[in-house]
Design a protein around this motif. Structure first.
Motif, PDB file in Angstrom:
ATOM      1  N   GLN A  85     -33.711 -29.406 -12.134  1.00  0.00           N
ATOM      2  CA  GLN A  85     -33.428 -28.417 -13.168  1.00  0.00           C
ATOM      3  C   GLN A  85     -31.964 -27.978 -13.120  1.00  0.00           C
ATOM      4  O   GLN A  85     -31.314 -27.813 -14.163  1.00  0.00           O
ATOM      5  CB  GLN A  85     -34.351 -27.210 -13.000  1.00  0.00           C
ATOM      6  CG  GLN A  85     -35.800 -27.490 -13.360  1.00  0.00           C
ATOM      7  CD  GLN A  85     -36.700 -26.295 -13.112  1.00  0.00           C
ATOM      8  OE1 GLN A  85     -36.326 -25.352 -12.405  1.00  0.00           O
ATOM      9  NE2 GLN A  85     -37.892 -26.321 -13.689  1.00  0.00           N
ATOM     10  N   ALA A 134     -29.921 -30.726 -14.570  1.00  0.00           N
ATOM     11  CA  ALA A 134     -30.064 -30.738 -16.028  1.00  0.00           C
ATOM     12  C   ALA A 134     -29.220 -29.642 -16.670  1.00  0.00           C
ATOM     13  O   ALA A 134     -28.561 -29.864 -17.700  1.00  0.00           O
ATOM     14  CB  ALA A 134     -31.537 -30.574 -16.408  1.00  0.00           C
ATOM     15  N   GLU A 135     -29.210 -28.464 -16.064  1.00  0.00           N
ATOM     16  CA  GLU A 135     -28.385 -27.365 -16.589  1.00  0.00           C
ATOM     17  C   GLU A 135     -26.906 -27.712 -16.489  1.00  0.00           C
ATOM     18  O   GLU A 135     -26.125 -27.417 -17.395  1.00  0.00           O
ATOM     19  CB  GLU A 135     -28.685 -26.080 -15.816  1.00  0.00           C
ATOM     20  CG  GLU A 135     -30.066 -25.502 -16.083  1.00  0.00           C
ATOM     21  CD  GLU A 135     -30.212 -25.036 -17.521  1.00  0.00           C
ATOM     22  OE1 GLU A 135     -29.206 -24.607 -18.115  1.00  0.00           O
ATOM     23  OE2 GLU A 135     -31.340 -25.121 -18.041  1.00  0.00           O
ATOM     24  N   ARG A 136     -26.510 -28.347 -15.375  1.00  0.00           N
ATOM     25  CA  ARG A 136     -25.107 -28.728 -15.217  1.00  0.00           C
ATOM     26  C   ARG A 136     -24.716 -29.776 -16.267  1.00  0.00           C
ATOM     27  O   ARG A 136     -23.634 -29.709 -16.870  1.00  0.00           O
ATOM     28  CB  ARG A 136     -24.881 -29.268 -13.810  1.00  0.00           C
ATOM     29  CG  ARG A 136     -23.417 -29.543 -13.491  1.00  0.00           C
ATOM     30  CD  ARG A 136     -23.228 -30.046 -12.070  1.00  0.00           C
ATOM     31  NE  ARG A 136     -23.628 -29.037 -11.088  1.00  0.00           N
ATOM     32  CZ  ARG A 136     -24.692 -29.109 -10.323  1.00  0.00           C
ATOM     33  NH1 ARG A 136     -25.512 -30.153 -10.442  1.00  0.00           N
ATOM     34  NH2 ARG A 136     -24.983 -28.164  -9.460  1.00  0.00           N
ATOM     35  N   SER A 137     -25.596 -30.765 -16.494  1.00  0.00           N
ATOM     36  CA  SER A 137     -25.313 -31.786 -17.506  1.00  0.00           C
ATOM     37  C   SER A 137     -25.232 -31.169 -18.899  1.00  0.00           C
ATOM     38  O   SER A 137     -24.375 -31.543 -19.708  1.00  0.00           O
ATOM     39  CB  SER A 137     -26.408 -32.863 -17.475  1.00  0.00           C
ATOM     40  OG  SER A 137     -26.463 -33.490 -16.213  1.00  0.00           O
ATOM     41  N   LYS A 138     -26.097 -30.218 -19.162  1.00  0.00           N
ATOM     42  CA  LYS A 138     -26.076 -29.530 -20.446  1.00  0.00           C
ATOM     43  C   LYS A 138     -24.756 -28.792 -20.641  1.00  0.00           C
ATOM     44  O   LYS A 138     -24.163 -28.803 -21.731  1.00  0.00           O
ATOM     45  CB  LYS A 138     -27.254 -28.555 -20.516  1.00  0.00           C
ATOM     46  CG  LYS A 138     -27.384 -27.825 -21.830  1.00  0.00           C
ATOM     47  CD  LYS A 138     -28.600 -26.911 -21.816  1.00  0.00           C
ATOM     48  CE  LYS A 138     -28.725 -26.143 -23.124  1.00  0.00           C
ATOM     49  NZ  LYS A 138     -29.899 -25.228 -23.094  1.00  0.00           N
ATOM     50  N   VAL A 192     -22.006 -31.329 -21.421  1.00  0.00           N
ATOM     51  CA  VAL A 192     -22.101 -31.784 -22.811  1.00  0.00           C
ATOM     52  C   VAL A 192     -21.565 -30.718 -23.763  1.00  0.00           C
ATOM     53  O   VAL A 192     -20.810 -31.017 -24.710  1.00  0.00           O
ATOM     54  CB  VAL A 192     -23.564 -32.147 -23.152  1.00  0.00           C
ATOM     55  CG1 VAL A 192     -23.719 -32.413 -24.646  1.00  0.00           C
ATOM     56  CG2 VAL A 192     -23.993 -33.363 -22.364  1.00  0.00           C
ATOM     57  N   MET A 193     -21.920 -29.477 -23.526  1.00  0.00           N
ATOM     58  CA  MET A 193     -21.443 -28.387 -24.380  1.00  0.00           C
ATOM     59  C   MET A 193     -19.920 -28.246 -24.283  1.00  0.00           C
ATOM     60  O   MET A 193     -19.234 -28.018 -25.295  1.00  0.00           O
ATOM     61  CB  MET A 193     -22.120 -27.076 -23.980  1.00  0.00           C
ATOM     62  CG  MET A 193     -23.599 -27.028 -24.282  1.00  0.00           C
ATOM     63  SD  MET A 193     -24.388 -25.503 -23.696  1.00  0.00           S
ATOM     64  CE  MET A 193     -23.500 -24.290 -24.675  1.00  0.00           C
ATOM     65  N   GLU A 227     -18.344 -31.023 -26.216  1.00  0.00           N
ATOM     66  CA  GLU A 227     -18.483 -30.758 -27.646  1.00  0.00           C
ATOM     67  C   GLU A 227     -17.457 -29.728 -28.118  1.00  0.00           C
ATOM     68  O   GLU A 227     -16.831 -29.889 -29.188  1.00  0.00           O
ATOM     69  CB  GLU A 227     -19.900 -30.273 -27.941  1.00  0.00           C
ATOM     70  CG  GLU A 227     -20.182 -29.940 -29.397  1.00  0.00           C
ATOM     71  CD  GLU A 227     -20.130 -31.162 -30.297  1.00  0.00           C
ATOM     72  OE1 GLU A 227     -19.997 -30.969 -31.528  1.00  0.00           O
ATOM     73  OE2 GLU A 227     -20.217 -32.296 -29.786  1.00  0.00           O
TER      74      GLU A 227
END
Length: 277
Positions: free
Chosen positions: A195, A198-202, A205-206, A209
């Protein structure tokens, strides 16, 4: 001679009286028993068996040799026991249960007949394990934490009902400790790490962007500025460009003039000029 015989007779009578008093005191003492506060007694008769009446606090009479009292503690006492139970999703859970129990006073003769004085040690661990295994098997491992009040309520209701079959009253039931097996703990740890990844990857990505949007906006701004400069040049000629060139040259000359080690070489004369501050 007569006086000595009288003395011997007196001593003999005193000895007999003392022996009689001693025997009487022994008989009276063996005919009495005391029930302290917080206790009750059950009387066993050699001819009638266990008498179906509970004896309260105080000093009471009995028939020596024929009857014998058995004392019960009726105060609430704590008991704790552990159980390893399987959940609905086949995970092993270690649980510790604490109960506060006492006997039903009117049913003490029946308890003595069926279970004896150590009734709680014989009954509570077995029915506690039975109830814990039955309740835990209805939930997944994670639900034991998220729905712990509901699980505790089910254990309490089931255990109180089960203990009543043995004439035992439970004043309180509580789950004091809950832990999982090593495999489940490792799986939970791996899930938490996943988890976090996943938060770090998110976040990455943000961030990418946002950087992309910023680059687009910057490019659009530069394009718009170039467009405006082109339009101004078309409308006013190259005068604006010459003006910007003169302003840049002026800034360069001002900067060089403040430096102490600048030499000027005139265009038409073959000589060097040093210009100081």
């Amino acid at each position: 001679m007569g006086s000595s015989q009288a003395a011997v007779s007196l001593l003999t009578n005193i000895a007999r009286a003392a022996i009689g008093l001693g025997i009487g005191a022994t008989v009276v003492n063996s005919s009495l028993y005391t029930v302290d506060g917080g206790q009750r007694a059950v009387l066993f008769d050699r001819f009638r068996g266990v008498i179906d009446e509970t004896v309260g606090e105080g000093t009471h009479f009995l028939i020596p040799w024929l009857q014998k009292p058995y004392i019960f503690d009726i105060r609430t006492r704590p008991h704790a026991f552990s159980s390893v139970s399987g959940t609905k999703d086949l995970q092993m859970v270690n649980l510790t249960l604490r109960v506060l129990s006492r006997p039903e006073v009117p049913r003490l003769p029946n308890i003595f007949k069926t279970l004896g004085l150590e009734y709680d040690e014989k009954v509570l661990p077995s029915i506690g394990n039975e109830v814990l295994k039955a309740v835990v098997a209805q939930f997944n491992a994670d639900q034991l934490l998220t729905e712990r009040p509901h699980v505790s309520a089910l254990v309490r209701e089931s255990l109180i009902r089960r203990a009543k079959d043995f004439n035992i009253v439970l004043d309180d039931v509580a789950i004091t400790h809950l832990s999982y097996g090593a495999e489940f703990s490792k799986a939970v740890e791996q899930k938490q790490v996943a988890q976090q990844e996943a938060e770090r990857s998110k976040f990455v990505v943000m961030k990418a962007e946002q950087e992309r949007r910023a680059a687009i906006i910057r490019a659009e701004g530069e394009s718009e500025a170039a467009k405006l400069i082109s339009q101004a040049t078309e409308a006013a000629g190259t005068g604006l460009i010459e003006l910007r060139r003169i302003e840049a040259s002026r800034e360069n000359a001002s900067t060089l003039s403040r430096s102490g080690n600048v030499w000027y070489l005139p265009k038409e004369n073959n000589m060097l000029l040093g210009v100081g501050r």
